[in-house]
Design a protein around this motif. Structure first.
Motif, mmCIF file in Angstrom:
data_model
loop_
_atom_site.group_PDB
_atom_site.id
_atom_site.type_symbol
_atom_site.label_atom_id
_atom_site.label_comp_id
_atom_site.label_asym_id
_atom_site.label_seq_id
_atom_site.Cartn_x
_atom_site.Cartn_y
_atom_site.Cartn_z
ATOM 1 N N LYS A 433 -0.275 3.062 -8.859
ATOM 2 C CA LYS A 433 -0.322 2.018 -7.586
ATOM 3 C C LYS A 433 0.276 0.183 -7.809
ATOM 4 O O LYS A 433 1.037 0.528 -6.261
ATOM 5 C CB LYS A 433 -1.957 1.639 -7.211
ATOM 6 C CG LYS A 433 -2.560 3.223 -6.500
ATOM 7 C CD LYS A 433 -3.734 2.684 -6.329
ATOM 8 C CE LYS A 433 -4.958 4.078 -5.972
ATOM 9 N NZ LYS A 433 -5.986 4.019 -5.573
ATOM 10 N N GLU A 675 3.653 1.084 3.672
ATOM 11 C CA GLU A 675 2.171 1.279 3.840
ATOM 12 C C GLU A 675 2.793 2.813 3.523
ATOM 13 O O GLU A 675 1.343 3.122 2.835
ATOM 14 C CB GLU A 675 2.229 1.033 4.688
ATOM 15 C CG GLU A 675 0.575 -1.118 4.523
ATOM 16 C CD GLU A 675 -0.359 -1.524 5.615
ATOM 17 O OE1 GLU A 675 -0.184 -0.227 6.751
ATOM 18 O OE2 GLU A 675 -0.592 -2.315 5.524
ATOM 19 N N GLU A 679 1.807 4.563 0.288
ATOM 20 C CA GLU A 679 0.545 5.559 0.566
ATOM 21 C C GLU A 679 1.107 7.177 -0.296
ATOM 22 O O GLU A 679 -0.026 8.726 -0.923
ATOM 23 C CB GLU A 679 -0.273 5.931 1.862
ATOM 24 C CG GLU A 679 -1.562 7.521 1.872
ATOM 25 C CD GLU A 679 -1.761 7.102 3.041
ATOM 26 O OE1 GLU A 679 -2.815 7.387 3.004
ATOM 27 O OE2 GLU A 679 -1.089 6.099 3.983
ATOM 28 N N ASN A 682 2.034 6.969 -4.152
ATOM 29 C CA ASN A 682 0.303 7.137 -4.495
ATOM 30 C C ASN A 682 -0.577 8.072 -4.518
ATOM 31 O O ASN A 682 -1.177 8.639 -5.608
ATOM 32 C CB ASN A 682 -0.667 5.409 -3.870
ATOM 33 C CG ASN A 682 -0.636 4.532 -4.253
ATOM 34 O OD1 ASN A 682 1.093 4.155 -4.919
ATOM 35 N ND2 ASN A 682 -0.720 3.350 -3.529
ATOM 36 N N GLU A 683 -0.279 8.965 -3.811
ATOM 37 C CA GLU A 683 -1.162 9.961 -3.734
ATOM 38 C C GLU A 683 -0.094 11.731 -5.103
ATOM 39 O O GLU A 683 -0.643 12.305 -4.995
ATOM 40 C CB GLU A 683 -0.472 11.155 -2.447
ATOM 41 C CG GLU A 683 -1.934 9.920 -0.607
ATOM 42 C CD GLU A 683 -1.887 11.248 0.258
ATOM 43 O OE1 GLU A 683 -0.456 11.863 0.530
ATOM 44 O OE2 GLU A 683 -2.191 10.589 1.518
#
Length: 731
Positions: A433, A675, A679, A682-683
């Motif tokens: 992350k 963002e 995201e 990160n997924e």
């Protein structure tokens, strides 16, 4: 006490013809006077090491150019006579800078005296010296046993002149180093080695090289006979190598050969024991023999060796070590009890290396997420590497953020095969992350604009005055939170690593720690914990690159106390990302990744400002930096590949920068887009990570076969250990 050498089938008391028939050893190689010179050399070196440790707890000296200002008359007398050509403004500025440096140094000295007076600091110093003196006593005593006598060796230790020791200690202090002026080939490894471990004068340098090498060969075995290869022992051998005017490669080759010999002989003994046990259980006659066998210290297989007094392990080790030029009997004798017990050999290597890769690490993984050691040599690019990869020294390399799970290991492929390298896998999800956030942040238009504005000032000016563009501050949340979380977990993981090292997952071998960014923070936390727990002799060298840690003297003094060898702080005054991450923190104590560590003896500061202008570059430049400062254990083939990859990254960054130039963006819209991108990354990373936790991933697959084999060795070692216990009770 009678000398150990007199108990061996060789010594000064034998005639020349008898000696020639016996194994080559120190006492057949050297005269009685030369043996005395050798023990005196060891006494001097160990005292030099002790004084160097003491200097860690001594305030820095005031240099000549920083002493109090001269009197007015003296100043006028020293004034330039050519007034017309004198640059008054320049001279005034120079004097003002000198005065400020003097005041800063005096302040550090005052602060150091207050800090050194603290009870906890004095307690640390006392514990450090107690550990060292006990180690020194064992070394000197053992050398006396082998070469002349314990009493002679102790007497020579008391005769070491303080002046000679002080001269060596001052020469070994390293201070500040800049990479400017160092070409791409880097500094010569042997030149740096001699600078760090300056030779102690000895008449033994008059011996021919072959004899000097045999002296070093012997001492590698002698220090191992203490049943531990501590970081202090390794530093002692470095000083001895330098003093005998030998190259560092000679010592490293010895270490590799000894590791092979010990493991090969121990493996054969364990296999023989397994066969013996099987045969013993098949007949009552053999069963009686088994009882007798169990009573022999170190599980010596008298039956297998045909009734000879020397154990199979000692014989095997002696044969292999004889290849170094020593006789088989001498080699086994120098190793002492280590040559007669597979259990002790297993303990030296951490149960044959399995503790660092087996399920034993699961206990530590409960404390932090994904805590484990990954063998680096499994990930070297295709070329010939040894099948058996145990070594007498261990390196643990730690990444500071990840953009994919392969980056746990890939940045560290330059670790040389001369040392057993592991990459530490820790808090994978948090590091992914952070890496995804950092990657997106530095590619944003807002950062591109802000960096251009910051460069016009200084990084410390921006830190102190909060001179950060408003558009950049609006994006700060996408980086601040993952960094804060990862930083906290790095501190926790450092404590866990310290616990693992104290519990000897690495066996009885010295550790080198290397890390960048939060990997360096983890090492910082680990060393602080080791200092609190008074755990000395474990760490040989450390390198912290771009460290998000305080640079205050008290913390670094504690760190220096638990590192026996080289302490390197790599910093860049152009690391704007690190400065930005620290903008809300107190900067009174400084940031190690942005400035040098001052006032601590033995800390080497390396300024890479000309080479590193962004925090993210450390991922690709660690090998190049260490090559330039002549750090040992660097694989130059891998470093060259790393440098090629860095050039490709720089080209991509330049291209992205050019695309963003001149663009006016809405910060809120860019933040929303960033963002979403983070995201999505990160997924994808989390899915990959979860599959890895379920053992579906393939990254660590190449280490599983080795793990299984290593666990088999642990089982054999366990059996041998149980047999030793039975034998002890029987005795």
């Amino acid at each position: 006490m009678e000398g150990f050498a007199s108990k061996l089938p060789f010594g000064h008391s034998r005639s020349k013809s008898q000696s020639q028939e016996q194994d080559t050893s120190l006492t057949t190689l050297l005269t009685a006077d030369q043996c005395a010179d050798l023990t005196f050399l060891i006494a001097t070196v160990t005292m030099t090491m002790r004084n160097s440790l003491l200097d860690t707890f001594t305030p820095e000296e005031m240099p000549a150019d920083a002493k109090p200002a001269k009197s007015e008359e003296a100043a006028l007398a020293a004034a330039p006579t050519d007034i017309e050509n004198a640059d008054v403004e320049k001279e005034h500025k120079r004097r003002k800078e000198q005065e400020q440096l003097r005041k800063d140094r005096e302040k550090r000295q005052g602060d150091a005296r207050k800090e050194l007076a603290k009870p906890e600091v004095q307690e640390l110093k006392k514990a450090m010296l107690k550990y060292f003196d006990e180690w020194r006593g064992r070394v000197v005593g053992r050398v006396g046993e082998v070469v002349n006598s314990r009493e002679k060796a102790k007497q020579q230790s008391r005769e070491v002149k303080e002046a000679d020791v002080e001269r060596t200690v001052k020469r070994s202090d390293t201070g500040m180093k800049s990479l400017s002026g160092i070409d791409d080939k880097g500094e010569d490894e042997d030149a740096v080695f001699r600078e760090l471990y300056p030779p102690v004068e000895t008449v033994l340098t008059q011996l021919d090289q072959e004899k000097r090498e045999l002296v070093l060969h012997s001492f590698v075995l002698i220090v191992l006979s203490l049943e531990t290869y501590s970081a202090h022992s390794r530093v002692l051998l470095l000083y001895l190598t330098s003093s005998l005017q030998l190259k560092l490669s000679v010592l490293k080759n010895d270490e590799e050969t000894v590791a092979r010999g010990l493991l090969e002989a121990a493996s054969k003994q364990l296999s023989a024991e397994a066969e013996t046990k099987k045969a013993a259980e098949s007949s009552s006659t053999a069963r009686k023999w088994k009882v007798g066998l169990a009573g022999v210290a170190g599980a010596a297989l008298i039956g297998v060796t045909g009734g000879l007094a020397a154990p199979l392990l000692a014989a095997g080790i002696g044969s292999v070590m004889g290849g170094l030029g020593l006789g088989a009997t001498a080699a086994a004798g120098y190793l002492g009890t280590l040559a007669s017990s597979s259990v002790l050999v297993g303990g030296l290597f951490g149960a044959y290396g399995a503790k660092m890769t087996s399920q034993a690490m699961d206990d530590y993984a409960r404390e932090v997420e994904d805590f484990g050691f990954i063998p680096i040599h499994n990930f070297h690019r295709p070329r010939k590497l040894d099948k058996e990869f145990r070594r007498l020294r261990v390196a643990i390399a730690i990444s500071g953020w990840l953009t994919n799970k392969e980056e746990v290991v890939v940045p560290w492929r330059y670790v040389d095969p001369s040392i057993e390298g592991f990459a530490l896998r820790w808090e994978l999800e948090s590091l992914l992350k952070l890496g995804n956030s950092m990657d997106s942040f530095v590619k944003s238009a807002a950062w591109s604009y802000a960096k251009g504005q910051i460069i016009k000032r200084t990084v410390f000016g921006a830190l102190a005055a909060g001179l950060w563009p408003l558009g950049l501050l609006k994006l700060s949340s996408i980086l601040d939170n993952p960094f804060s979380v990862a930083k906290y977990r790095a501190d926790r993981a450092g404590e866990v690593l310290a616990d693992a090292l104290i519990n000897k997952v690495q066996g009885e071998r010295p550790i080198t720690l290397i890390g960048y960014s939060l990997g360096a923070r983890l090492i910082f936390s680990c060393l602080q914990t080791l200092a609190k727990r008074k755990a000395f002799g474990l760490i040989e060298n450390i390198v912290l690159l771009g460290s998000p840690c305080p640079s205050d003297a008290e913390d670094w003094r504690a760190i220096r106390s638990v590192v026996s060898g080289r302490v390197v702080n790599v910093f860049s005054t152009n690391d704007y990302i690190l400065a930005f991450l620290y903008r809300t923190s107190s900067i009174q104590l400084g940031v190690a990744g942005l400035q040098p560590i001052l006032g601590i003896h033995g800390v080497q500061n390396v300024d890479v400002s000309e080479m590193v202008n962004g925090h993210i570059q450390y991922r690709y430049l660690t090998g190049s930096i260490l090559k330039k400062i002549g750090f040992e254990d660097i694989d130059l083939v891998e470093v060259e590949q790393e440098e090629t990859e860095m050039k490709a990254v720089e080209e991509m960054e330049k291209k992205a920068q050019k695309e963003k130039e001149g663009k006016v963006t809405n910060e809120d819209e860019e933040k929303a887009q960033l963002e979403k991108d983070i995201e999505r990354k990160n997924e994808a990373s989390t899915m990959d990570w979860m599959m890895e936790k379920m053992n579906v991933g393939t990254l660590w697959g190449s280490g599983r076969k080795e793990k299984t084999e290593a666990e088999k060795m642990v089982e054999l070692e366990k059996r041998a250990s149980e047999k030793d216990e039975v034998g002890t009770k029987g005795a």
